[in-house]
Motif scaffolding. Structure first.
Motif, short mmCIF file in Angstrom:
data_model
loop_
_atom_site.label_atom_id
_atom_site.label_comp_id
_atom_site.label_asym_id
_atom_site.label_seq_id
_atom_site.Cartn_x
_atom_site.Cartn_y
_atom_site.Cartn_z
N THR A 64 -6.34 36.24 7.44
CA THR A 64 -5.36 35.10 7.59
C THR A 64 -3.92 35.66 7.16
O THR A 64 -2.75 35.20 7.54
CB THR A 64 -6.40 33.98 7.05
OG1 THR A 64 -6.37 34.75 5.58
CG2 THR A 64 -6.79 33.44 7.93
N ASN A 285 -8.85 31.08 0.02
CA ASN A 285 -8.03 30.95 0.87
C ASN A 285 -6.93 31.73 -0.30
O ASN A 285 -6.92 31.23 -0.94
CB ASN A 285 -7.42 30.54 1.78
CG ASN A 285 -7.22 28.79 1.05
OD1 ASN A 285 -6.09 29.47 0.29
ND2 ASN A 285 -6.46 27.47 1.56
N TRP A 355 -8.15 28.20 8.10
CA TRP A 355 -7.86 28.42 8.48
C TRP A 355 -7.27 28.01 9.89
O TRP A 355 -8.91 28.30 10.51
CB TRP A 355 -7.08 29.93 8.66
CG TRP A 355 -5.97 30.73 9.54
CD1 TRP A 355 -6.53 31.08 10.51
CD2 TRP A 355 -4.95 30.94 9.49
NE1 TRP A 355 -5.18 31.60 11.50
CE2 TRP A 355 -4.25 31.38 10.66
CE3 TRP A 355 -4.06 30.72 8.55
CZ2 TRP A 355 -2.90 32.05 10.88
CZ3 TRP A 355 -2.66 31.00 8.83
CH2 TRP A 355 -2.01 31.45 9.93
#
Length: 496
Positions: A64, A285, A355
C-alpha cells in the motif's frame, strides 16, 4: 474493528509459504529453505490457508505504501516534506535513476509468485483430498488469478513493458531471465486472467467483512473495467460496470458531512466498498507515520483552494471530500487515513483505516469515462453530476462541458476523480491514462499538472522530461538489470 483478520488467521505453515522469496537472483522469487511444496499441498485446508495467505501478503508487504507513492508522488495532490529521504525527492522531481530503490518491482513479483504457487499447486490437491469440491477449488484459483491480474495491472501502468511470469518459481532450476513483454501484451494477460476468474470466484462469502476484503465477482468486474479503460475498450468497460451497477447491492454512502468520512474510511466496509485491504488492531496500516508522525507526505499547497474550493459567503456550504475529508486545511495534513470523523482523529494504535482498491463511486466514474469514449457525453455527464451532488461539489469547480464536448468531459472526469479519490493512489494513473489516448492527444493533462506543482527552478527541466513519453514509466532497477544477464532492456528514457 473488522472481523476479517480472524477469518484470515492462518497456520504457521502458511506463513512459511508466504516467506518463501528472499533471493539474490532475478525477480527475487526463489524460496528460502523450509517448506517443500510436495510436503504441503495435501488437503483443502492447506489450500484455503495458502489463499488466505495471499491476502495477508497484501497488508504485511510494503504494497500500500508503494501504491500510494506510485499513484501520488508525481502529482499536484501532494508535497514531499523535508523529512523525506533523497529517493522520494528524486522521484518527485523527475530525477529518477535505475539506482533509486523505488524503481524496484520486487513487491509486485513476490505477490505474483505467491499467486502462481496457488494456481499451479492447488489443482493437484483435489486428487488427494476427496472432500475438496471442484467449486471450492475453482473459487480459490479464481481469487489467485484476480490478485495476480491486479499486480500485473499495477506493473503495466508503473513500468509499462514488463516480464510476464505465469508459473511458480520454486527453486533455482526455475529461475531464468525473461524478456519484457510490451505493455499491451501485459494488459491482454490481465484481461485473460480476469475473464477466466470471473465465473470461478464467489459472488458472496456470506458476511460483509469478507465480501469487502476478499475477491468477489464484483471485484473482478471492477478490475476488468479499469483494465479495459487502459486498452480503450470502452464498450467492454461499460458492460462490466453495468454488471456491478445492475446487481443493486452497492450504493454511494450519504454525502452528509457528519458521516461521509466516518462510514467510508473511519469504519470501512460500507455499502460503497467493493474491495478494501483490511487493516485492524493486529495489523495497522502504514499511514500514520507517512502522513502524521514526521510526515513524509503532506497535501499539495493549492489542493483545497483550487481543486475543492470553498464558499466564502457560507462556511456551512462545502465539499465534504475536502477539508477534514481528504485533508486538513489547518495543518495541510492528509486526513483521510487517520480521521475517525470530521472532528476526531485516530491514534497510532487505531491506525487501521482500510486501503480502498475499488468502491462504487469508482465504478460510476469509470463508466462515465467509457461512455465519453463512446461519444455518449450526456450519459457520462449524468454520472459525473451524481458523484458531484453526493460530495456537494462547489459550483466553481463545475466545468460545465457540453454533451458533445468530448475533450471538455475528459478534463471534467479527470478533475472529478481527483476530488473523489484524493490520496487513494489513483491520481497519476488517471492523468496518464487519459493523457495517453490517441497517441498522447491530451499530453496537456500531464504538462499542466507539472506546471502546477514544479518549483520555478525545476519547471522547465521537468517539462522537458515529461514531454518524452518514455519518462512516464519507471526504469528497471539496476540490480534486476544485472541479474538478467542482458536479457532485460532498460526503459529507453534511462539508457542501458
Amino acid at each position: 474493528m473488522n472481523i476479517l483478520s480472524k477469518k484470515l488467521a492462518i497456520p504457521a505453515l502458511a506463513f512459511a509459504l508466504l516467506s518463501l522469496g528472499s533471493c539474490s537472483k532475478w525477480l527475487d522469487l526463489k524460496p528460502q529453505e523450509g517448506v517443500v511444496a510436495e510436503d504441503y499441498w495435501q488437503t483443502k485446508e492447506q489450500v484455503r490457508a495458502a489463499v488466505n495467505g495471499l491476502y495477508i501478503s497484501l497488508i504485511t508487504s510494503p504494497l500500500t505504501q508503494e501504491l500510494f507513492m506510485h499513484g501520488e508522488i508525481r502529482t499536484d495532490m501532494v508535497e514531499v516534506s523535508t523529512f523525506a529521504p533523497q529517493p522520494y525527492t528524486e522521484y518527485r522531481f523527475a530525477d529518477m535513476l535505475p539506482t533509486n530503490s523505488f524503481s524496484n518491482w520486487g513487491t509486485f513479483y513476490r505477490i505474483i509468485n505467491y499467486c502462481n504457487n496457488v494456481i499451479d499447486n492447488a489443482p493437484g490437491v483435489k486428487e488427494l483430498d476427496p472432500t475438496f469440491t471442484q467449486a471450492d477449488l475453482d473459487a480459490y484459483i479464481g481469487e489467485a488469478l484476480a490478485i495476480r491480474a491486479w499486480m500485473y495491472l499495477n506493473l503495466a501502468r508503473i513500468w509499462g513493458d514488463v516480464p510476464i511470469k505465469l508459473t511458480y518459481t520454486a527453486s533455482d532450476e526455475d529461475l531464468a531471465a525473461i524478456a519484457k513483454s510490451p505493455q499491451r501484451n501485459v494488459l491482454d494477460a490481465v484481461v485473460a486472467d480476469l475473464v477466466r476468474a470471473e465465473p470461478m470466484v464467489r459472488e458472496t462469502f456470506g458476511n460483509t467483512a469478507a465480501d469487502k476484503g476478499k475477491i468477489t465477482r464484483y471485484t473482478v468486474n471492477a478490475l476488468l473495467a479499469d483494465t479495459y479503460l487502459w486498452q480503450d475498450e470502452f464498450q467492454k468497460a461499460t458492460d462490466v460496470c453495468d454488471k456491478i451497477i445492475d446487481a443493486e447491492i452497492f450504493e454511494l454512502v450519504s454525502g452528509d458531512a457528519s458521516t461521509w468520512l466516518s462510514e467510508l474510511f473511519g469504519q470501512g466496509n460500507s455499502i460503497e466498498g467493493i474491495f478494501e485491504l483490511q487493516y485492524d488492531r493486529q495489523q495497522l496500516n502504514p499511514f500514520y507515520a507517512l502522513f502524521r508522525q514526521n510526515a513524509i507526505y503532506t497535501a499539495g499547497q493549492n489542493v483545497y483552494e483550487v481543486l475543492f474550493q470553498f464558499d466564502a459567503a457560507d462556511p456551512e456550504n462545502f465539499d465534504v471530500r475536502g477539508d477534514r475529508g481528504a485533508l486538513s486545511t489547518a495543518t495541510n495534513m492528509i486526513y483521510k487515513y487517520h480521521g475517525l470523523n470530521r472532528t476526531q482523529t485516530k491514534s497510532l494504535e487505531e491506525s487501521y483505516t482500510h486501503w480502498m482498491v475499488y468502491r462504487y463511486a469508482d465504478v460510476l466514474l469509470m463508466k462515465a469515462e467509457a461512455l465519453n469514449g463512446l461519444n455518449r457525453g450526456q450519459e457520462a455527464l449524468d454520472l459525473i453530476y451524481m458523484i458531484r451532488e453526493r460530495g456537494n461539489a462547489m459550483q466553481g469547480t463545475d466545468l460545465n462541458p457540453g454533451a458533445d464536448d468530448q475533450q471538455g468531459i475528459t478534463t471534467f472526469i479527470v478533475e472529478e476523480r481527483a476530488r473523489e479519490f484524493a490520496y487513494e493512489g489513483k491520481r497519476w494513473f488517471d492523468v496518464l491514462r487519459n493523457a495517453g489516448r490517441n497517441n498522447y492527444e491530451r499530453i496537456d493533462l500531464i504538462t499542466s499538472m507539472i506546471v502546477g506543482f514544479a518549483p520555478p527552478d525545476r519547471q522547465q527541466s521537468m517539462l522537458a522530461k515529461y514531454r518524452d513519453v518514455n519518462s512516464h514509466y519507471l526504469p528497471i532497477y539496476y540490480i534486476e538489470m544485472q541479474r538478467s544477464g542482458g536479457v532485460l532492456e532498460q526503459n529507453p528514457f534511462y539508457g542501458n
